[in-house]
Design a protein around this motif. Structure first.
Motif, mmCIF file in Angstrom:
data_model
loop_
_atom_site.group_PDB
_atom_site.id
_atom_site.type_symbol
_atom_site.label_atom_id
_atom_site.label_comp_id
_atom_site.label_asym_id
_atom_site.label_seq_id
_atom_site.Cartn_x
_atom_site.Cartn_y
_atom_site.Cartn_z
ATOM 1 N N GLY A 337 5.197 4.282 8.957
ATOM 2 C CA GLY A 337 4.638 3.376 8.129
ATOM 3 C C GLY A 337 5.758 2.435 7.900
ATOM 4 O O GLY A 337 5.322 1.018 7.980
ATOM 5 N N VAL A 341 4.585 -1.915 9.626
ATOM 6 C CA VAL A 341 3.992 -2.931 8.921
ATOM 7 C C VAL A 341 4.883 -4.258 8.656
ATOM 8 O O VAL A 341 4.420 -5.143 8.229
ATOM 9 C CB VAL A 341 3.403 -2.460 7.594
ATOM 10 C CG1 VAL A 341 2.506 -1.258 7.746
ATOM 11 C CG2 VAL A 341 4.799 -1.990 6.517
ATOM 12 N N VAL A 353 -1.730 -5.597 3.719
ATOM 13 C CA VAL A 353 -0.833 -4.377 3.942
ATOM 14 C C VAL A 353 -0.593 -3.459 2.456
ATOM 15 O O VAL A 353 -0.592 -2.337 2.677
ATOM 16 C CB VAL A 353 0.655 -4.897 4.418
ATOM 17 C CG1 VAL A 353 1.558 -3.581 4.221
ATOM 18 C CG2 VAL A 353 0.420 -5.517 5.810
ATOM 19 N N GLY A 357 -1.747 0.086 1.858
ATOM 20 C CA GLY A 357 -0.716 1.428 1.541
ATOM 21 C C GLY A 357 -1.247 2.159 0.101
ATOM 22 O O GLY A 357 -1.327 3.109 -0.112
ATOM 23 N N ILE A 391 4.289 2.300 3.427
ATOM 24 C CA ILE A 391 3.629 1.031 3.653
ATOM 25 C C ILE A 391 4.078 0.046 2.291
ATOM 26 O O ILE A 391 4.336 -0.985 2.431
ATOM 27 C CB ILE A 391 2.258 1.105 3.855
ATOM 28 C CG1 ILE A 391 2.153 1.727 5.200
ATOM 29 C CG2 ILE A 391 1.455 -0.223 3.930
ATOM 30 C CD1 ILE A 391 0.530 2.013 5.529
#
Length: 487
Positions: A337, A341, A353, A357, A391
């Protein structure tokens, strides 16, 4: 406000030696971040050993170790990244690593509960070393510095969490506490030397800046008061409202004073940048989710069902070391992750994003709220949680860094790190309160543990925090759009 100006003599000229390679800088950054997180997460498996060896009467006394780490970390997150901006990255990194070394050395020599508390405060302060790579990688790696810095921060954090939990379990089974702190002292001392050698000795990034003494001490005070409430609130009961009120009132007054200060600790105008406040709040919420998940998992799986009465029985009876291995999927997906990103966020896709997450974390927590009776269920849940949390962290730290010029990279890291510390303490306090709502006895040990049904409640509470992260960025984006239309 009274301020301290950086000494020109310390940083007036850059070193004449060649600049270190990109790989070397990334390696020392990863070492610092992994080490500081491992130090924090090595403690949970050690708590029973600490309580037994030092003759602590109650579990509440062991929670002061977390409080000491958290309070020290709150001060370090505020001060050390700012020192990096004003006095140079190498100086700040060496200072932070030296505090880690001293913090490990004190209990290694003293081998007592009081010296362990002192050591935790010092190690907590030095733990701000995990934020310093955001500054020195950005200042030395050019336009890719933000992306690389955040990726290293997130990935190494995941590795440090798992390394700490596995290492703690290994120590419980093979080493004494004193042996552990002696080894930790050596590792931290080596890190100090490596930081001095590897990190460039450059002029200060912010030449004209200064640290406001009053503003810094004031901020450390009100943040510490809030953290103290979150970490000791259950023990103190209604008495915890006193530091909470003092912290909130002190924080509001501090913000008003900082707006008028010529030597502000943090640039208050930074928080007015688009999505910066929302990003910091989301960092706090993801940190709360992270801590809640870790506490719920490590508590449930180490309970031995045979020790409880049949109608109260639950748990997996795992050792501390087995619990650490259960977290390996968390580290693997944390790596994925964090690496995936950063570029989308840098390209202006921060809100989507964040939402991804938050939704992934919510799904993982919902899964664990329903299914947490078998090891394979935790392996699946840990993998999902590692992906979602990484994330969220990556998006938050990247967006805060993008909002400031290079010379204030340390300040931005300090702002985000302070929110993270408060969020982590809040998540731990929330779950601790939930697990204390109903207790069942462990007859053979004379102790009490949380009732089985409270773990599902704890996961659902954490899921609410994850949903709040999504709501935060959506509200912030809607407000930004309204301001643009009005303009």
């Amino acid at each position: 406000m009274t301020g301290i100006h950086p000494s020109v003599g310390l940083e007036a000229t850059a070193s004449t030696r060649p600049a270190p390679s990109k790989g070397l800088l990334i390696a020392i950054a990863a070492l610092m971040i992994t080490l500081t997180n491992a130090v924090i997460f090595v403690l949970p498996p050690l708590l029973p050993v600490i309580q037994s060896q030092y003759g602590l009467a109650t579990v509440a006394e062991t929670t002061w170790l977390y409080t000491a780490l958290t309070l020290g970390g709150g001060a370090g997150f505020i001060l050390l990244p700012r020192l990096a901006d004003l006095y140079g990255d190498r100086n700040a990194s060496v200072v932070s690593a030296a505090f880690l070394t001293l913090g490990a050395l004190v209990p290694a020599i003293g081998d007592s509960y009081p010296t362990l508390l002192v050591g935790c405060i010092l190690m907590g302060f030095g733990g701000a070393a995990q934020l310093l790579p955001l500054g020195f990688l950005r200042r030395n790696l050019g336009e890719d510095g933000i992306t690389i810095g955040v990726a290293v921060l997130v990935i190494a954090t995941g590795l440090g969490i798992v390394a700490g939990m596995i290492g703690g379990g290994f120590i419980v089974q093979t080493l004494s506490l004193r042996d552990f702190f002696i080894i930790l002292t050596g590792v931290c001392a080596v890190t100090t030397v490596v930081a001095f050698i590897a990190i460039p000795h450059l002029p200060p990034a912010e030449r004209a800046g200064r640290i406001g003494i009053l503003g810094t001490v004031w901020m450390i005070g009100w943040v510490a008061a809030i953290l103290l409430t979150l970490t000791q609130g259950l023990v103190w009961g209604n008495g915890a409202l006193i530091p909470l009120v003092l912290g909130i009132v002190g924080g509001i007054a501090w913000v008003r004073a900082e707006r008028r200060s010529s030597s502000a600790v943090f640039d208050v105008a930074l928080m007015k940048s688009p999505l910066v406040t929302a990003s910091c709040i989301c960092i706090a919420l993801f940190a709360a989710v992270n801590s809640a998940f870790l506490l719920l998992l490590s508590t449930y799986v180490q309970i031995i069902p045979e020790l409880l009465r049949p109608h109260d029985a639950y748990g997996l009876g795992l050792s501390a070391l087995q619990t650490g291995w259960l977290m390996v999927p968390f580290a693997v997906t944390f790596l994925i992750g964090g690496a995936a990103v950063d570029r989308p966020v840098s390209q202006g896709k921060g809100v989507p994003v964040f939402l991804v997450g938050a939704l992934i974390s919510t799904a993982g927590l919902a899964w664990l709220a329903i299914a947490h009776d078998h090891q394979w269920q935790y392996l699946v849940g840990a993998a999902v949680m590692g992906l979602g949390c990484s994330i969220g962290y990556a998006a938050g730290f990247t967006m805060v860094q993008l909002a400031v010029p290079e010379e204030k990279a340390g300040m931005a890291a300090g702002v985000a790190g302070t929110y993270m510390a408060v969020g982590f303490a809040f998540g731990t306090a929330l779950v601790s309160a939930a697990l204390s709502a109903q207790l069942v006895p462990v007859p053979s040990l004379g102790l009490e543990v949380a009732a089985k049904g409270l773990y599902g409640t704890g996961y659902w509470l954490a899921a609410v925090l994850s949903v709040l992260a999504a709501v935060t960025v959506l509200v912030s984006r809607a407000r930004s759009r309204r301001r643009l239309v009005a303009a």
